[in-house]
Design a protein around this motif. Structure first.
Motif, PDB file in Angstrom:
ATOM      1  N   UNK A   1       0.837  -1.200   0.000  1.00 52.77           N
ATOM      2  CA  UNK A   1       0.000   0.000   0.000  1.00 52.77           C
ATOM      3  C   UNK A   1       0.873   1.251   0.000  1.00 52.77           C
ATOM      4  N   UNK A   2       0.641   2.166  -0.937  1.00 55.09           N
ATOM      5  CA  UNK A   2       1.438   3.396  -0.984  1.00 55.09           C
ATOM      6  C   UNK A   2       0.920   4.429   0.008  1.00 55.09           C
ATOM      7  N   UNK A   3       1.765   5.384   0.324  1.00 50.11           N
ATOM      8  CA  UNK A   3       1.371   6.494   1.196  1.00 50.11           C
ATOM      9  C   UNK A   3       1.485   7.795   0.412  1.00 50.11           C
ATOM     10  N   UNK A   4       0.610   8.720   0.740  1.00 52.95           N
ATOM     11  CA  UNK A   4       0.594   9.995   0.023  1.00 52.95           C
ATOM     12  C   UNK A   4       1.767  10.853   0.460  1.00 52.95           C
TER      13      UNK A   4
ATOM     14  N   UNK B   1      -1.285  13.637  -7.950  1.00 50.33           N
ATOM     15  CA  UNK B   1      -1.170  13.064  -6.604  1.00 50.33           C
ATOM     16  C   UNK B   1       0.092  12.213  -6.554  1.00 50.33           C
ATOM     17  N   UNK B   2       0.978  12.499  -5.596  1.00 50.35           N
ATOM     18  CA  UNK B   2       2.239  11.765  -5.464  1.00 50.35           C
ATOM     19  C   UNK B   2       2.085  10.724  -4.362  1.00 50.35           C
ATOM     20  N   UNK B   3       2.365   9.456  -4.714  1.00 52.54           N
ATOM     21  CA  UNK B   3       2.247   8.350  -3.758  1.00 52.54           C
ATOM     22  C   UNK B   3       3.586   7.640  -3.642  1.00 52.54           C
ATOM     23  N   UNK B   4       3.980   7.313  -2.418  1.00 51.83           N
ATOM     24  CA  UNK B   4       5.264   6.658  -2.173  1.00 51.83           C
ATOM     25  C   UNK B   4       5.059   5.220  -1.712  1.00 51.83           C
ATOM     26  N   UNK B   5       6.016   4.371  -2.105  1.00 55.12           N
ATOM     27  CA  UNK B   5       6.007   2.976  -1.663  1.00 55.12           C
ATOM     28  C   UNK B   5       7.433   2.564  -1.321  1.00 55.12           C
TER      29      UNK B   5
END
Length: 380
Positions: A283-286, A328-332
């Protein structure tokens, strides 16, 4: 009366006068001076009284009537010149008025409808009769004005040529293909779009060879990641060919519009994506958008879009850049893995898989990125 083309009635005969014509006595139904003697010219008035044409310049209709009895290009060219000087015009311009010689010292009479004056790219030698190969430049205006011969191949001719290539050619030269698409791009119109939409195949370059492939199996490379992935597949090319040219009419943006309008799909629209592979169930985080979408990036994107080869207006460039503000930037913590597939007309499916630190989802305006692993004590 005995003439150079046999016995003729007086009203079908001409009294020859070498001083008033570029034509020769053997070129038409001229009274045979060798038979009657040179004194025949002194009977000019008597001959005129029985219907003989005693002015060479007024005998053009009779000369034209015998034109097709000749098979020597020099003779025929001389007669054309004479007819031009006399301002002669045929009653039926589409009849077979034009002599096309061949390598066997013979030839054929053809209709002006199948002729053009020039073929600068030498593409139509098998489809059309190109007159500047056979006749002096001075006669080309005569062919154009008197017979209505076209200056060069038309859009319809080019589309017919492509259809011929589709069914009979395994490979094309780069020069021929470039010349063809340069004409198409320069003369693009709704009518040409309609004509060319019937094409079945389009050009691709495989292992340095120009081949024609079904347009259902060829794609516009509008996504660089997808192009890179599918280009790695062995023994085939999926992407449309582009000629090398600095002409504005041959820009990639212009050619993409042309290719798209005749039925070539963009790779981004044709692929299917295997969402089950995305992020490998992590699951990525914003993340803060400013980490990626900053002023520096905006400038880089604008500079790239300003490339004249892309042919994008200033208004459109700013519109594209403005879309970045909605990203929207999402990090994993793990690499991002995505699978793509494209189905060919044969039913075969080509699959590729990509593992990247970045992944841009165009439709949802989401940018996925793998978190950087910083060394202890590192500060941004």
């Amino acid at each position: 009366l005995r003439t150079k083309v046999g016995f003729r009635c007086p009203d079908e005969s001409i009294l020859f006068d070498p001083k008033n014509s570029s034509i020769r006595i053997e070129d038409g139904p001229f009274i045979d001076e060798a038979f009657y003697g040179s004194e025949i010219a002194s009977f000019r008035d008597a001959l005129a009284a029985i219907g003989v044409s005693v002015d060479v310049r007024h005998g053009h209709e009779l000369v034209a009537r015998h034109l097709k009895s000749h098979k020597n290009r020099a003779t025929i060219s001389r007669i054309y010149t004479y007819l031009k000087e006399c301002n002669w015009e045929p009653a039926n311009k589409t009849s077979n008025w034009i002599w096309i010689p061949n390598k066997k010292k013979s030839g054929e009479w053809v209709s002006p409808l199948g002729c053009v004056l020039h073929d600068k790219d030498n593409l139509f030698s098998l489809q059309l009769h190109v007159l500047d190969k056979y006749y002096d430049k001075k006669l080309l205006d005569f062919f154009s004005h008197v017979f209505g011969v076209r200056n060069g191949p038309s859009a319809e001719d080019h589309c017919k040529l492509w259809s011929t290539w589709e069914s009979s050619v395994d490979a094309l030269s780069v020069a021929d293909c470039s010349a063809f698409w340069q004409f198409i791009a320069k003369n693009w119109s709704k009518n040409m779009e309609k004509l060319l939409s019937a094409c079945v195949k389009v050009p691709v370059c495989t292992d340095g060879t120009m081949v024609l492939s079904k347009k259902e199996d060829v794609f516009i490379p509008d996504d660089l990641l997808l192009k890179d992935l599918f280009d790695k597949l062995p023994n085939r090319s999926l992407f449309i060919w582009y000629p090398s040219s600095s002409l504005p009419s041959m820009s990639r943006a212009k050619l993409n519009n042309i290719y798209g309008s005749i039925g070539v799909q963009a790779i981004s629209k044709a692929v299917g994506k295997n969402d089950s592979l995305t992020l490998e169930n992590v699951s990525p985080t914003k993340a803060a958008r400013g980490k990626v979408i900053n002023v520096g990036m905006m400038k880089l994107v604008l500079a790239f879009l300003s490339d004249p080869a892309l042919d994008i207006s200033a208004e459109e460039r700013h519109k594209i850049v403005s879309c970045l503000l909605d990203v929207t930037v999402l990090e994993t913590s793990e690499p991002i893995t995505v699978g793509y597939s494209v189905k060919l007309s044969s039913g075969a499916v080509l699959d590729v898989k990509a593992t990247r630190k970045l992944r841009w989802e165009r439709e949802s305006s989401k940018l996925y990125m793998q978190k950087s692993k910083r060394a202890p004590g590192y500060k941004e």
